[in-house]
Design a protein around this motif. Structure first.
Motif, PDB file in Angstrom:
ATOM      1  N   LEU A  20       7.801  -5.785 -12.190  1.00  0.00           N
ATOM      2  CA  LEU A  20       6.835  -4.709 -12.428  1.00  0.00           C
ATOM      3  C   LEU A  20       7.006  -4.110 -13.818  1.00  0.00           C
ATOM      4  O   LEU A  20       6.669  -2.953 -14.047  1.00  0.00           O
ATOM      5  N   ASP A  21       7.496  -4.903 -14.764  1.00  0.00           N
ATOM      6  CA  ASP A  21       7.777  -4.352 -16.086  1.00  0.00           C
ATOM      7  C   ASP A  21       6.518  -3.989 -16.876  1.00  0.00           C
ATOM      8  O   ASP A  21       6.598  -3.333 -17.897  1.00  0.00           O
ATOM      9  N   GLY A  22       5.343  -4.370 -16.411  1.00  0.00           N
ATOM     10  CA  GLY A  22       4.100  -3.987 -17.082  1.00  0.00           C
ATOM     11  C   GLY A  22       3.614  -2.602 -16.695  1.00  0.00           C
ATOM     12  O   GLY A  22       2.649  -2.095 -17.260  1.00  0.00           O
ATOM     13  N   ILE A  23       4.270  -1.962 -15.742  1.00  0.00           N
ATOM     14  CA  ILE A  23       3.880  -0.632 -15.277  1.00  0.00           C
ATOM     15  C   ILE A  23       4.642   0.420 -16.071  1.00  0.00           C
ATOM     16  O   ILE A  23       5.857   0.317 -16.250  1.00  0.00           O
ATOM     17  N   HIS A  24       3.928   1.418 -16.543  1.00  0.00           N
ATOM     18  CA  HIS A  24       4.562   2.514 -17.280  1.00  0.00           C
ATOM     19  C   HIS A  24       5.557   3.204 -16.356  1.00  0.00           C
ATOM     20  O   HIS A  24       5.201   3.621 -15.258  1.00  0.00           O
ATOM     21  N   ASN A  25       6.793   3.341 -16.777  1.00  0.00           N
ATOM     22  CA  ASN A  25       7.845   3.802 -15.872  1.00  0.00           C
ATOM     23  C   ASN A  25       8.182   5.285 -15.991  1.00  0.00           C
ATOM     24  O   ASN A  25       9.147   5.751 -15.401  1.00  0.00           O
ATOM     25  N   THR A  26       7.409   6.053 -16.745  1.00  0.00           N
ATOM     26  CA  THR A  26       7.686   7.481 -16.900  1.00  0.00           C
ATOM     27  C   THR A  26       6.501   8.277 -16.381  1.00  0.00           C
ATOM     28  O   THR A  26       5.354   7.951 -16.663  1.00  0.00           O
ATOM     29  N   LEU A  27       6.778   9.314 -15.614  1.00  0.00           N
ATOM     30  CA  LEU A  27       5.710  10.165 -15.116  1.00  0.00           C
ATOM     31  C   LEU A  27       6.096  11.624 -15.247  1.00  0.00           C
ATOM     32  O   LEU A  27       7.264  11.970 -15.227  1.00  0.00           O
ATOM     33  N   HIS A  28       5.094  12.465 -15.388  1.00  0.00           N
ATOM     34  CA  HIS A  28       5.314  13.898 -15.549  1.00  0.00           C
ATOM     35  C   HIS A  28       5.616  14.516 -14.183  1.00  0.00           C
ATOM     36  O   HIS A  28       5.116  14.080 -13.148  1.00  0.00           O
ATOM     37  N   VAL A  29       6.423  15.540 -14.182  1.00  0.00           N
ATOM     38  CA  VAL A  29       6.841  16.187 -12.944  1.00  0.00           C
ATOM     39  C   VAL A  29       5.652  16.734 -12.155  1.00  0.00           C
ATOM     40  O   VAL A  29       5.695  16.821 -10.931  1.00  0.00           O
ATOM     41  N   ASN A  88      -3.000  -4.418 -10.091  1.00  0.00           N
ATOM     42  CA  ASN A  88      -3.610  -3.751  -8.944  1.00  0.00           C
ATOM     43  C   ASN A  88      -3.109  -4.401  -7.670  1.00  0.00           C
ATOM     44  O   ASN A  88      -2.927  -5.617  -7.602  1.00  0.00           O
ATOM     45  N   TYR A  89      -2.906  -3.588  -6.647  1.00  0.00           N
ATOM     46  CA  TYR A  89      -2.413  -4.058  -5.356  1.00  0.00           C
ATOM     47  C   TYR A  89      -3.485  -4.888  -4.666  1.00  0.00           C
ATOM     48  O   TYR A  89      -4.647  -4.502  -4.625  1.00  0.00           O
ATOM     49  N   ILE A  90      -3.097  -6.048  -4.161  1.00  0.00           N
ATOM     50  CA  ILE A  90      -4.034  -6.942  -3.469  1.00  0.00           C
ATOM     51  C   ILE A  90      -3.839  -6.787  -1.964  1.00  0.00           C
ATOM     52  O   ILE A  90      -2.736  -6.988  -1.447  1.00  0.00           O
ATOM     53  N   GLU A  91      -4.899  -6.435  -1.274  1.00  0.00           N
ATOM     54  CA  GLU A  91      -4.854  -6.336   0.184  1.00  0.00           C
ATOM     55  C   GLU A  91      -5.385  -7.633   0.784  1.00  0.00           C
ATOM     56  O   GLU A  91      -6.351  -8.197   0.284  1.00  0.00           O
ATOM     57  N   ARG A  92      -4.757  -8.077   1.840  1.00  0.00           N
ATOM     58  CA  ARG A  92      -5.176  -9.310   2.491  1.00  0.00           C
ATOM     59  C   ARG A  92      -5.527  -9.021   3.956  1.00  0.00           C
ATOM     60  O   ARG A  92      -4.752  -8.369   4.655  1.00  0.00           O
ATOM     61  N   ILE A 128       4.556  -7.331  -1.618  1.00  0.00           N
ATOM     62  CA  ILE A 128       3.450  -6.763  -2.373  1.00  0.00           C
ATOM     63  C   ILE A 128       2.934  -7.787  -3.377  1.00  0.00           C
ATOM     64  O   ILE A 128       3.705  -8.375  -4.124  1.00  0.00           O
ATOM     65  N   GLU A 129       1.615  -8.006  -3.373  1.00  0.00           N
ATOM     66  CA  GLU A 129       1.001  -8.909  -4.341  1.00  0.00           C
ATOM     67  C   GLU A 129       0.203  -8.085  -5.335  1.00  0.00           C
ATOM     68  O   GLU A 129      -0.531  -7.183  -4.960  1.00  0.00           O
ATOM     69  N   LEU A 130       0.338  -8.411  -6.621  1.00  0.00           N
ATOM     70  CA  LEU A 130      -0.396  -7.723  -7.675  1.00  0.00           C
ATOM     71  C   LEU A 130      -1.232  -8.730  -8.445  1.00  0.00           C
ATOM     72  O   LEU A 130      -0.820  -9.872  -8.640  1.00  0.00           O
TER      73      LEU A 130
END
Length: 138
Positions: free
Chosen positions: A49-58, A84-88, A77-79
């Motif tokens: 998941l290294d393409g996801i921004h890993n910092t978020l504001h409180v 984006n999350y893939i639902e099956r 989990i499939e992306l």
């Protein structure tokens, strides 16, 4: 007469503002910071998941009310390319006909894998057949 209308408008605006403030105050929660706090959290994400921004504001944090049975292992989990999350869909549980003004639409009750919230939803049969023919044995 004009002054009366202006006062009436001001009173109604004040009432609307007070009502909005009351709604906002119910959802507001006190956040306290200490000297040196940066008010941000950094997540430790796996390499997949290294393409996801890993910092978020409180301010984005919410109290978690999830039940333990709803836990989804990360391996399941499939992306897609856009992360984006893939639902099956897993299975068709029921079929019904919904009558509209000029036509009848067949709907199927679909069970979804790892669906957040309800795991069963009603979907149009032709759409599901077009995208997921394996559900219908074809």
């Amino acid at each position: 007469m004009t002054n009366e209308k202006i006062e009436l408008i001001r009173a109604r605006l004040k009432a609307a503002q007070d009502r909005q403030k009351a709604y906002a105050d119910k959802r507001r929660r006190p956040i306290e910071f200490q000297v040196g706090d940066y008010a941000a959290y950094r997540l430790e994400l796996p390499p997949t998941l290294d393409g996801i921004h890993n910092t978020l504001h409180v301010s984005q944090l919410r109290k978690c009310l999830a039940d333990e049975a709803a836990f989804v292992p990360l391996d399941d989990i499939e992306l897609d390319e856009g992360l984006n999350y893939i639902e099956r869909p897993i299975a068709i549980k029921d079929v019904k006909v919904k009558n509209l003004r000029n036509k009848a639409i067949r709907q199927v009750l679909v069970q979804w894998q790892h669906r957040k919230g309800s795991e069963l939803t009603w979907e149009a049969e032709d759409e599901m057949g077009r995208h997921y023919p394996f559900l219908f044995g074809t």
